[in-house]
Write a protein that holds these residues in place. Structure first.
Motif, PDB file in Angstrom:
ATOM      1  N   PRO A 170      53.409  42.514  46.051  1.00 26.00           N
ATOM      2  CA  PRO A 170      52.169  41.782  45.783  1.00 26.00           C
ATOM      3  C   PRO A 170      51.197  41.684  46.951  1.00 26.00           C
ATOM      4  O   PRO A 170      50.046  41.288  46.746  1.00 26.00           O
ATOM      5  N   THR A 192      50.316  46.559  44.161  1.00 24.32           N
ATOM      6  CA  THR A 192      49.530  46.381  42.933  1.00 24.32           C
ATOM      7  C   THR A 192      49.348  44.911  42.560  1.00 24.32           C
ATOM      8  O   THR A 192      48.449  44.568  41.811  1.00 24.32           O
ATOM      9  N   GLY A 193      50.236  44.050  43.075  1.00 29.11           N
ATOM     10  CA  GLY A 193      50.308  42.682  42.575  1.00 29.11           C
ATOM     11  C   GLY A 193      51.310  42.620  41.441  1.00 29.11           C
ATOM     12  O   GLY A 193      51.677  43.652  40.861  1.00 29.11           O
ATOM     13  N   ASP A 198      48.910  37.704  36.265  1.00 31.99           N
ATOM     14  CA  ASP A 198      47.636  37.908  35.573  1.00 31.99           C
ATOM     15  C   ASP A 198      47.266  36.760  34.634  1.00 31.99           C
ATOM     16  O   ASP A 198      46.134  36.259  34.682  1.00 31.99           O
ATOM     17  N   CYS A 389      49.698  37.150  47.832  1.00 30.88           N
ATOM     18  CA  CYS A 389      49.110  37.828  46.666  1.00 30.88           C
ATOM     19  C   CYS A 389      47.746  38.390  47.031  1.00 30.88           C
ATOM     20  O   CYS A 389      46.760  37.649  47.099  1.00 30.88           O
ATOM     21  N   TYR A 391      45.899  40.382  45.294  1.00 34.75           N
ATOM     22  CA  TYR A 391      44.994  40.431  44.148  1.00 34.75           C
ATOM     23  C   TYR A 391      45.152  39.179  43.266  1.00 34.75           C
ATOM     24  O   TYR A 391      46.255  38.862  42.836  1.00 34.75           O
ATOM     25  N   SER A 396      46.540  43.049  37.928  1.00 36.50           N
ATOM     26  CA  SER A 396      47.754  43.601  38.534  1.00 36.50           C
ATOM     27  C   SER A 396      48.533  44.453  37.539  1.00 36.50           C
ATOM     28  O   SER A 396      49.115  45.481  37.909  1.00 36.50           O
ATOM     29  N   ARG A 399      46.892  47.888  37.461  1.00 40.97           N
ATOM     30  CA  ARG A 399      47.204  48.708  38.636  1.00 40.97           C
ATOM     31  C   ARG A 399      48.646  49.218  38.579  1.00 40.97           C
ATOM     32  O   ARG A 399      48.933  50.362  38.946  1.00 40.97           O
ATOM     33  N   CYS A 400      49.549  48.349  38.133  1.00 38.78           N
ATOM     34  CA  CYS A 400      50.946  48.748  38.019  1.00 38.78           C
ATOM     35  C   CYS A 400      51.108  49.858  36.980  1.00 38.78           C
ATOM     36  O   CYS A 400      51.838  50.832  37.199  1.00 38.78           O
TER      37      CYS A 400
END
Length: 409
Positions: A170, A192-193, A198, A389, A391, A396, A399-400
């Motif tokens: 993260p 990515t976080g 989220d 964190c 982001y 996230s 991005r993941c």
């Protein structure tokens, strides 16, 4: 005494039978898997398939699955577990789920390109088959499930990632934390976080709707009591529900406090605590049934944690990773002293973003202070959030998902 010995003997026999049965089924599954894998025409694949493997469909697994299910129509997704109760629950949701050693699904398992886990690889169908050789056909992605504060707890993940292709992290702090333990992970770690953060920041939740679903009075403030389950590495054994008082008395006193202050006290214990301290948990529920303002949310009934965090105005916890998720909401926290030596904590993740209670008197005083809208840690949490964190934009999961799709090319 004779009956007790006989009962223990019977339990031991049943346990042995279950062990033998499990081993036999696993051997049969592995044999069938290898047989199918040896036939190229059968094991070939032109599809893009991602399998999610975990004990429970929640946290990072749940929110990443939902992101990919909504935005990646060209990728087939499904979930596997050994937990029969979880499979039964998922039949009511839009989740394609199977038992992870289902022989009938071997054609699907063999063709799966990427496996995504959050608690290690144990539920990946091919895990026990290839655990000795460390060779597997598919790519493996680890999401992890916690931001641990105990020093040494991340060592297991570092070792595990040697068998993985990607490990999600993260923040830059954790990038350096893991690389300090093993520099060879640099190409595997992807910043990515965590997908599970989220829904805490993207305004998808409706507070009143969640509270109606949980049958909690909607006009009151919510105090969440959520501690971890007790870990031998921290010197915790037979961890109590509350550290400073008899359970029945503290439940009574909390209820009286909440009635005076017009607030709800929500108890959400770790599922492993409910498992290890089953007798204590059952007694606790009986005490709570006599109260007016206390609500116990068992994991089996409420397996998704994020909505519970979202409706909570104050968190009471210990070194549990739930505190790092709750921190993103920048709401007050009270930490309880369970007698863990500070040298066992990662200094940068120690309890410096909330109040610290070392007695029952502190506990009630601090709850009163927070309910009176005093919170001297709001600025400290802003800096802490940046550390844990990178982001906080609600993307996230996206991005993941992008990192996973790169493995499908």
């Amino acid at each position: 005494m004779v009956q007790s010995v006989r009962g223990h003997s019977m339990i031991s026999k049943l346990s042995n039978i279950n062990t033998y049965k499990y081993a036999a089924n696993l051997a049969l599954f592995n044999f069938a898997y290898l047989l199918y894998l040896s036939i190229p025409k059968l094991s070939g694949n032109d599809e893009k398939i991602v399998g999610f493997a975990s004990q429970h469909f929640n946290g990072n697994i749940k929110y990443l699955y939902e992101e990919m299910n909504q935005n990646y129509n060209n990728v087939k997704l499904y979930f596997v577990t050994e937990n029969s109760a979880e499979l039964e629950r998922l039949t009511e949701e839009n989740v394609d789920a199977y038992h992870c050693r289902d022989i009938r699904k071997i054609p699907l398992f063999v063709k799966t390109n990427v496996w995504v886990t959050s608690h290690g690889p144990f539920y990946i169908p091919e895990y026990y088959l290839f655990s000795l050789s460390k060779k597997h056909k598919s790519k493996w992605v680890d999401l992890w499930h916690a931001v641990e504060a105990l020093d040494g707890t991340s060592d297991g993940r570092v070792k595990m990632l040697k068998d993985y292709d990607i490990g999600i992290i993260p923040s830059d702090f954790f990038m350096q934390h893991y690389l300090s333990k093993d520099e060879t992970l640099s190409g595997k770690l992807k910043l990515t976080g965590f997908p599970r953060t989220d829904p805490l920041v993207d305004n998808r939740f409706d507070r009143q709707k969640i509270m109606r679903h949980m049958r909690i009075p909607q006009k009151n403030k919510n105090i969440l009591y959520a501690t971890t389950w007790g870990k031998p590495a921290a010197g915790e054994k037979n961890k109590p529900f509350f550290p400073f008082e008899n359970d029945e008395i503290i439940i009574r006193d909390i209820d009286e406090f909440c009635m005076k202050k017009n607030c709800n006290f929500i108890i959400r214990m770790h599922p492993n605590w409910e498992r290890d301290e089953k007798e204590t948990a059952l007694k606790l529920i009986k005490y709570i049934e006599k109260t007016n303002n206390i609500y116990y949310l068992p994991f089996n009934t409420y397996p998704i944690t994020e909505p519970i965090l979202y409706i909570s105005d104050l968190l009471i916890t210990d070194h549990s990773s739930i505190g790092r998720d709750f921190a993103l909401l920048n709401r007050p926290m009270i930490y309880l002293d369970f007698g863990i030596a500070k040298e066992k904590l990662i200094p940068e993740l120690s309890n410096e973003i909330g109040y610290f209670s070392q007695s029952k008197e502190d506990f009630f005083y601090l709850m009163q202070k927070v309910l009176d809208n005093e919170d001297e840690y709001k600025i400290a949490r802003v800096e802490f959030i940046k550390k844990i964190c990178k982001y906080s934009d609600g993307n996230s999961s996206q991005r993941c998902a992008e990192e996973i799709t790169k493995l499908l090319i």
